[in-house]
Design a protein around this motif. Structure first.
Motif, short mmCIF file in Angstrom:
data_model
loop_
_atom_site.label_atom_id
_atom_site.label_comp_id
_atom_site.label_asym_id
_atom_site.label_seq_id
_atom_site.Cartn_x
_atom_site.Cartn_y
_atom_site.Cartn_z
N GLY A 166 0.82 -1.20 0.00
CA GLY A 166 0.00 0.00 0.00
C GLY A 166 0.86 1.26 0.00
N ALA A 167 1.98 1.19 0.72
CA ALA A 167 2.89 2.34 0.77
C ALA A 167 3.48 2.61 -0.61
CB ALA A 167 4.00 2.08 1.78
N ALA B 82 -6.39 4.70 -5.75
CA ALA B 82 -6.29 4.05 -4.45
C ALA B 82 -6.22 2.54 -4.64
CB ALA B 82 -7.49 4.41 -3.57
N TYR B 83 -5.43 1.91 -3.79
CA TYR B 83 -5.20 0.48 -3.90
C TYR B 83 -5.65 -0.21 -2.62
CZ TYR B 83 -2.30 -3.79 -3.66
OH TYR B 83 -1.86 -5.06 -3.50
N ARG B 156 -10.33 2.95 3.90
CA ARG B 156 -9.11 3.74 3.75
C ARG B 156 -8.99 4.27 2.32
NH1 ARG B 156 -3.16 1.00 4.30
NH2 ARG B 156 -3.82 0.01 2.37
N ALA B 157 -9.31 3.40 1.34
CA ALA B 157 -9.25 3.82 -0.06
C ALA B 157 -10.30 4.88 -0.36
CB ALA B 157 -9.45 2.61 -0.98
N ILE B 158 -11.50 4.72 0.20
CA ILE B 158 -12.57 5.70 -0.03
C ILE B 158 -12.17 7.06 0.54
CG2 ILE B 158 -14.94 6.33 0.61
CD1 ILE B 158 -15.60 3.31 0.54
N LEU B 164 -9.72 6.35 -9.46
CA LEU B 164 -9.60 4.96 -9.90
C LEU B 164 -9.29 4.11 -8.67
CD1 LEU B 164 -9.28 2.70 -12.06
CD2 LEU B 164 -6.90 3.39 -12.30
N LEU B 165 -10.07 3.05 -8.50
CA LEU B 165 -9.91 2.19 -7.32
C LEU B 165 -9.46 0.81 -7.79
CD1 LEU B 165 -10.50 1.88 -4.21
CD2 LEU B 165 -12.74 1.02 -4.89
#
Lengths: 295, 256
Positions: A166-167, B82-83, B156-158, B164-165
């Motif tokens: 994620g980082a 976001a990942y 966390r991504a939201i 783009l997700l």
């Protein structure tokens, strides 16, 4: 046992100040080492700083120790970071090789000296009671530098430690951050080398952090707790070794005593942590049964 | 494809090949995902689904062709991407609370030193609300169930407000309640105009949540509207002839 009287002696007071500063420094970095599960990497660093200490000493005497350690620490920090990111060999095997070969270089070099045994003992286990004003300043400067570095990088460090992928996805340069982390560990070893030696410094890093982790689940408490436990271990260890040596004719090496006191503190913390968890669990069960049902 | 059409494209793959060093992992990928659309990456283990996600993040190089994210290169687009990793890859002992994990989604906007503002806190709280876990905000992340942890990572991504997700196998080993919560949150993100890429083994979920499907196994075996691409023939080709069962309109791959 007298906890204050020994420190009226100037050399004991200096030793105490040195160990308290080291406790704060190693406690802070140690929490990161613990969370990243880098204990073995840190152990490798402590061993590889050893030849640097020896070379520094051979070249410039006591004053050369700090700079020799610093040079060796910097080189190993880079080496370990590259090694971890390449993963050509199994990491453990590679580390073990680096650790032992550099340590052997140190031993070979120091064996050239006529005062072989006493020099070796000093480098491995330190001489806390002969800490000078200048060394205190060095330790304090390193502590301020490392603390500032970690404070500035706390968010990327936390994200990288918790979730490396994620980082990286968030654009954090993980390799660079790992180098900073390894340099921080190296700096702790360098700062501690004259006081507690290359072998015992690993205990200063790991034991207070592990004890603090047993006591709390929250980083805002874990870091100060680790610093406190590190400093406390230094104080009690020094007082105990002074008491035993002066009043009971038992010569307890100060460095070793400090480490043993830290381990005892860890035992107490682990016990307290286990009790806390048990109480917390039963409280959760009693307090919110409906929550359990809806989950 | 004209420039005009490209404007709403969140993700464009143009004959893209992706490689680790000299070893090609994915070859000749071609397709487009628009804003507000979701695409499912489907293929067996080792097909390269995770690698494609990493390539879209710019963490694995595109050696031939082109991957364009939000009109720029993957590395340039990261701020708006976001990942969501698989929850079970994270250390459950890590001393971090649920709300701290969600706040990590705001780190890029907050920076390294500034304290989170009231707006950051509100966004994090709202994101947690959307996955239905507001009551767990103070709990340690590791004490939650696998499905709940996956929902926290989606929150966390939201909180990062992505355009783009990317989700890597978010439904693996997730309970029904959490699966429902994840699908709802993803649907809302789509409504708000975000594009979604989700890798999954579950063809039913692809049908349910995604407009498009990309069938992958080293090469692309189809990229397009779910109904057109998810055919038994194409699936058989993708999975190398492993048995398929058809049950009504649902296709189940029995062996991956």
């Amino acid at each position: 046992m007298s906890l204050f009287e020994p420190f009226q002696l100037p050399f004991m007071a200096r030793a105490l100040v040195e160990l308290v500063i080291l406790g704060v420094l190693a406690g802070t970095v140690g929490v990161l080492v613990l969370l990243r599960r880098l204990a073995f990497v840190s152990d490798t660093l402590t061993h590889t700083v050893f030849p640097g200490v020896v070379i520094g000493y051979l070249m410039a005497g006591q004053d050369g120790v700090f700079w020799g350690a610093l040079a060796a620490g910097a080189v190993t920090a880079v080496l370990l970071t590259v090694l971890a990111h390449r993963r050509r060999v199994s990491e453990d095997a590679a580390l073990a090789m680096v650790l032992t070969s550099l340590f052997a270089i140190g031993v070979v070099l120091v064996s050239q000296r006529t005062a072989f045994t006493s020099d070796l003992t000093q480098f491995l286990f330190g001489r806390i009671l002969t800490v000078t004003q200048e060394q205190l300043v060095q330790t304090a400067v390193v502590t301020v530098l490392v603390a500032a570095l970690l404070a500035v990088l706390r968010r990327p460090l936390m994200l990288r430690t918790f979730d490396p992928e994620g980082a990286a996805a968030a654009g954090i340069r993980v390799g660079l951050l790992d180098l900073v982390m390894n340099v921080a560990v190296a700096l702790v070893v360098v700062a501690a080398v004259q006081a507690v030696g290359t072998i015992l410094v690993i205990a200063l890093l790991i034991v207070p952090a592990a004890a603090a982790r047993a006591l709390s689940d929250r980083l805002v408490f874990i870091v100060p707790l680790a610093c406190l436990i590190g400093a406390l271990g230094g104080w009690l260890g020094l007082a105990a070794s002074y008491e035993a040596s002066v009043y009971h004719g038992l010569r307890l090496a100060s460095g070793g005593t400090v480490v043993l006191v830290l381990v005892v503190l860890y035992g107490v913390a682990a016990l307290a942590g286990a009790v806390r968890r048990r109480v917390g669990l039963s409280r959760a069960r009693l307090g919110t049964p409906e929550l359990e049902m809806t989950r | 494809m004209t420039q005009q059409q490209d404007r709403t494209a969140a993700l464009v793959l143009e004959q893209a090949s992706v490689a680790y060093g000299h070893v090609p992992v994915l070859e000749e990928l071609h397709g487009t995902v628009r804003s507000g659309e979701a695409v499912a990456l489907i293929g067996p283990n080792g097909a390269g689904k995770s690698t494609l996600i990493k390539a879209i993040l710019g963490l694995v190089p595109t050696v031939r062709g082109r991957i364009e994210v939000l009109g720029v290169t993957p590395a340039q687009a990261r701020r708006d991407v976001a990942y969501v990793p698989q929850a079970d890859t994270l250390d459950p002992d890590f001393p971090v609370s649920v709300e701290q994990v969600v706040m990590m989604g705001r780190y890029r906007k907050i920076g390294w030193l500034r304290r989170p503002s009231a707006a950051d806190r509100a966004l994090a709280a709202e994101a947690l609300e959307r996955v239905g876990l507001s009551d767990r905000a103070k709990n340690r992340f590791g004490t939650l169930s696998g499905g709940q942890r996956q929902r926290v990572l989606l929150a966390r991504a939201i909180a990062a407000q992505p355009r783009l997700l990317l989700l890597d196998e978010p439904f693996n080993g997730v309970d029904a309640v959490s699966q429902h919560a994840l699908l709802e949150a993803i649907a809302l993100l789509k409504q708000q105009g975000a594009a979604v890429v989700v890798s999954t083994h579950d063809l039913a979920i692809a049908h349910l949540a995604c407009d498009e499907v990309c069938l992958l196994n080293r090469h692309q075996f189809g990229f397009g509207p779910t109904d057109e691409v998810l055919t038994p023939e194409r699936l058989r080709a993708t999975y190398g002839g492993h048995a398929l069962e058809l049950r009504g309109d649902r296709v189940i791959v029995t062996q991956t």
